[in-house]
Write a protein that holds these residues in place. Structure first.
Motif, PDB file in Angstrom:
ATOM      1  N   VAL A   4       0.853  -1.197   0.000  1.00 50.63           N
ATOM      2  CA  VAL A   4       0.000   0.000   0.000  1.00 50.63           C
ATOM      3  C   VAL A   4       0.890   1.248   0.000  1.00 50.63           C
ATOM      4  N   PRO A   5       0.396   2.374  -0.521  1.00 57.38           N
ATOM      5  CA  PRO A   5       1.177   3.613  -0.415  1.00 57.38           C
ATOM      6  C   PRO A   5       1.156   4.099   1.034  1.00 57.38           C
ATOM      7  N   PHE A   6       2.322   4.377   1.591  1.00 58.16           N
ATOM      8  CA  PHE A   6       2.425   4.866   2.964  1.00 58.16           C
ATOM      9  C   PHE A   6       3.590   5.842   3.028  1.00 58.16           C
ATOM     10  N   ALA A   7       3.311   7.071   3.447  1.00 63.13           N
ATOM     11  CA  ALA A   7       4.343   8.109   3.595  1.00 63.13           C
ATOM     12  C   ALA A   7       5.167   8.283   2.315  1.00 63.13           C
ATOM     13  N   GLY A   8       4.498   8.124   1.168  1.00 62.33           N
ATOM     14  CA  GLY A   8       5.177   8.332  -0.115  1.00 62.33           C
ATOM     15  C   GLY A   8       5.930   7.117  -0.634  1.00 62.33           C
ATOM     16  N   TYR A   9       5.816   5.987   0.083  1.00 62.99           N
ATOM     17  CA  TYR A   9       6.514   4.751  -0.307  1.00 62.99           C
ATOM     18  C   TYR A   9       5.511   3.621  -0.504  1.00 62.99           C
ATOM     19  N   ASN A  10       5.868   2.681  -1.360  1.00 58.21           N
ATOM     20  CA  ASN A  10       5.094   1.451  -1.513  1.00 58.21           C
ATOM     21  C   ASN A  10       5.556   0.507  -0.401  1.00 58.21           C
ATOM     22  N   MET A  11       4.677   0.187   0.546  1.00 58.47           N
ATOM     23  CA  MET A  11       5.101  -0.552   1.738  1.00 58.47           C
ATOM     24  C   MET A  11       4.199  -1.760   2.002  1.00 58.47           C
ATOM     25  N   PRO A  12       4.780  -2.846   2.568  1.00 59.82           N
ATOM     26  CA  PRO A  12       3.945  -4.007   2.923  1.00 59.82           C
ATOM     27  C   PRO A  12       3.149  -3.734   4.204  1.00 59.82           C
ATOM     28  N   VAL A  13       1.821  -3.772   4.095  1.00 60.10           N
ATOM     29  CA  VAL A  13       0.983  -3.528   5.275  1.00 60.10           C
ATOM     30  C   VAL A  13       0.735  -4.828   6.049  1.00 60.10           C
ATOM     31  N   ARG A  14       0.715  -5.955   5.305  1.00 58.68           N
ATOM     32  CA  ARG A  14       0.593  -7.269   5.982  1.00 58.68           C
ATOM     33  C   ARG A  14       0.950  -8.371   4.991  1.00 58.68           C
ATOM     34  N   TYR A  15       1.299  -9.525   5.534  1.00 57.06           N
ATOM     35  CA  TYR A  15       1.592 -10.714   4.718  1.00 57.06           C
ATOM     36  C   TYR A  15       0.540 -11.797   4.960  1.00 57.06           C
ATOM     37  N   SER A  16       0.079 -11.908   6.212  1.00 59.55           N
ATOM     38  CA  SER A  16      -0.967 -12.889   6.538  1.00 59.55           C
ATOM     39  C   SER A  16      -2.140 -12.142   7.150  1.00 59.55           C
ATOM     40  N   SER A  17      -2.152 -12.013   8.489  1.00 63.41           N
ATOM     41  CA  SER A  17      -3.168 -11.174   9.139  1.00 63.41           C
ATOM     42  C   SER A  17      -2.482 -10.313  10.184  1.00 63.41           C
ATOM     43  N   ASP A  18      -3.038  -9.139  10.440  1.00 62.97           N
ATOM     44  CA  ASP A  18      -2.447  -8.228  11.421  1.00 62.97           C
ATOM     45  C   ASP A  18      -2.330  -8.898  12.791  1.00 62.97           C
ATOM     46  N   ASN A  19      -3.379  -9.614  13.186  1.00 62.57           N
ATOM     47  CA  ASN A  19      -3.383 -10.272  14.497  1.00 62.57           C
ATOM     48  C   ASN A  19      -2.280 -11.314  14.609  1.00 62.57           C
ATOM     49  N   GLU A  20      -2.185 -12.146  13.585  1.00 64.36           N
ATOM     50  CA  GLU A  20      -1.180 -13.218  13.572  1.00 64.36           C
ATOM     51  C   GLU A  20       0.235 -12.628  13.626  1.00 64.36           C
ATOM     52  N   GLU A  21       0.457 -11.576  12.850  1.00 70.15           N
ATOM     53  CA  GLU A  21       1.784 -10.948  12.799  1.00 70.15           C
ATOM     54  C   GLU A  21       2.107 -10.242  14.113  1.00 70.15           C
ATOM     55  N   HIS A  22       1.109  -9.601  14.703  1.00 74.97           N
ATOM     56  CA  HIS A  22       1.271  -8.927  16.000  1.00 74.97           C
ATOM     57  C   HIS A  22       1.712  -9.942  17.062  1.00 74.97           C
ATOM     58  N   LEU A  23       1.015 -11.063  17.141  1.00 76.40           N
ATOM     59  CA  LEU A  23       1.309 -12.065  18.179  1.00 76.40           C
ATOM     60  C   LEU A  23       2.635 -12.770  17.915  1.00 76.40           C
ATOM     61  N   CYS A  24       3.011 -12.870  16.641  1.00 76.98           N
ATOM     62  CA  CYS A  24       4.322 -13.435  16.281  1.00 76.98           C
ATOM     63  C   CYS A  24       5.440 -12.594  16.916  1.00 76.98           C
ATOM     64  N   VAL A  25       5.307 -11.260  16.871  1.00 77.62           N
ATOM     65  CA  VAL A  25       6.322 -10.374  17.451  1.00 77.62           C
ATOM     66  C   VAL A  25       6.262 -10.394  18.979  1.00 77.62           C
ATOM     67  N   ARG A  26       5.066 -10.378  19.545  1.00 73.07           N
ATOM     68  CA  ARG A  26       4.941 -10.384  21.008  1.00 73.07           C
ATOM     69  C   ARG A  26       5.513 -11.662  21.628  1.00 73.07           C
ATOM     70  N   ASN A  27       5.335 -12.785  20.931  1.00 68.04           N
ATOM     71  CA  ASN A  27       5.685 -14.085  21.531  1.00 68.04           C
ATOM     72  C   ASN A  27       6.943 -14.725  20.956  1.00 68.04           C
ATOM     73  N   GLY A  28       7.367 -14.297  19.776  1.00 67.53           N
ATOM     74  CA  GLY A  28       8.499 -14.948  19.116  1.00 67.53           C
ATOM     75  C   GLY A  28       9.445 -13.954  18.490  1.00 67.53           C
TER      76      GLY A  28
END
Length: 364
Positions: A22-46
């Motif tokens: 998605v466009p973000f701050a003038g750049y083409n950026m990855p907003v998610r690869y799977s789901s926001d929840n899954e990615e969030h918990l991946c960082v919190r726990n792993g």
């Protein structure tokens, strides 16, 4: 004419990984690869990795480097030692904030300022405008890739890639060393998640090699690429400010709870007016809150008191993946800013109860 969207170095790799771009701050950026929840918990726990190469980096060098930094930033950069980083902000001349940033000190005449992607041009102009002492400034934003390797398993996952002892890098300190066979990598004990880990600054030409090495080293730890969606929910749980939402050109650092980075032991842009504001007391404050009734707060929702009188506005809000409840940040009249105070968030014409909470909202 439409603004040209910039691409980060590994744009095509993120597309191949299934990243939703998605466009973000003038750049083409990855907003998610799977789901926001899954990615969030991946960082919190792993452990997960964000490509945040859209961020800006300015080198400030020479005998006047510190004097310039002291003039344009609110924190006291004279206190940082070699190998240390410091959170700060650029106050503007009207009581608000140009941007928040991190100052890195390499040696007495060599610093790096790391700024938000959306503000690179504005910040570059601001720092140059105030460079009356002729410090040497270089904008290296387009030459640097930045990966945030975040989560409680970050050290374990990537220690094999570097002779630098990662567990010895304290919070907001950094080392320059070999990483994944690449020399002169900045390995920084910083991040925007509150779950520990590192931020790795590499030259663009080494970015793909380093990214692939990190994922190879971390495969036994179920390492995953993480998008901007989870970055936002992770920082909200910690109560970290996002420029453009929680801090802006019109919000004072004192109102935003950034008094701890506003040091009146030196003169800096608008310091006299900010000191007067500190002495008089602010009329509104940025607070964190947790919903007591079912509902998801969003930016610009009104905050009201028990009688329905408007007392403020939500600046950031979400459903917390870790806590499974609505959380947010917002400005309220000072008398409603104490932890434990009941406030109400207007969600679809209903006033839903929330409690002001001390930050971070996610308790350890």
């Amino acid at each position: 004419m439409e603004e040209q969207i910039k691409k980060i170095q590994l744009n095509d790799l993120h597309v191949a990984l299934g990243g939703k771009m998605v466009p973000f701050a003038g750049y083409n950026m990855p907003v998610r690869y799977s789901s926001d929840n899954e990615e969030h918990l991946c960082v919190r726990n792993g452990v997960g990795v964000f490509d945040v190469s859209h961020m800006g980096e300015f080198m400030v060098e020479g005998p006047e480097a510190l004097n310039l930094i002291q003039k344009v930033t609110s924190n006291d950069a004279s206190k940082i030692v070699n190998g240390q980083a410091q959170y700060s902000c650029f106050p503007n001349e009207t009581g608000g904030i140009v941007d928040d940033l991190i100052v890195y000190k390499f040696e007495d005449e060599k610093y790096m300022l790391v700024v938000n992607a959306s503000n690179i041009d504005k910040d570059w102009a601001w720092v140059n405008q105030h460079n009356t002492m002729d410090a040497k400034l270089t904008n290296i934003s387009d030459e640097i890739s930045l990966f945030a390797i975040q989560g409680p398993k970050a050290i374990e996952a990537v220690q094999a890639l570097t002779p630098v002892n990662l567990s010895e890098i304290k919070f907001y300190h950094f080392r320059v060393g070999e990483f994944a066979g690449v020399q002169d990598v900045i390995i920084s004990g910083t991040g925007y998640t509150g779950s520990g880990g590192f931020e790795i600054y590499v030259k663009n030409e080494d970015a793909e090699k380093v990214w692939k090495a990190v994922f190879e080293a971390g495969k036994d730890f179920d390492i995953k690429p993480i998008g901007l969606g989870a970055r936002d929910t992770l920082r909200m749980e910690m109560g970290y400010c996002l420029y453009g939402n929680d801090i802006t050109d019109t919000t004072s650092p004192l109102e935003a709870g950034l008094g701890w980075i506003t040091k009146f032991t030196k003169d800096f842009t608008n310091s006299e007016a900010l000191q007067a504001q500190k002495e008089a007391g602010v009329t509104k404050k940025l607070v964190g809150f947790v919903m007591q009734e079912r509902g998801i707060p969003r930016g610009h929702y009104k905050i009201v008191d028990a009688a329905g009188k408007e007392i403020g506005e939500v600046t950031s809000g979400t459903q917390s993946p870790s806590m499974n409840v609505g959380i947010g940040l917002g400005y309220v009249a000072k008398e409603y800013s104490k932890a434990g105070t009941e406030i109400y968030i207007q969600v679809r014409n209903k006033n839903l109860k929330a409690l002001v909470e001390k930050l971070p909202l996610l308790k350890a």
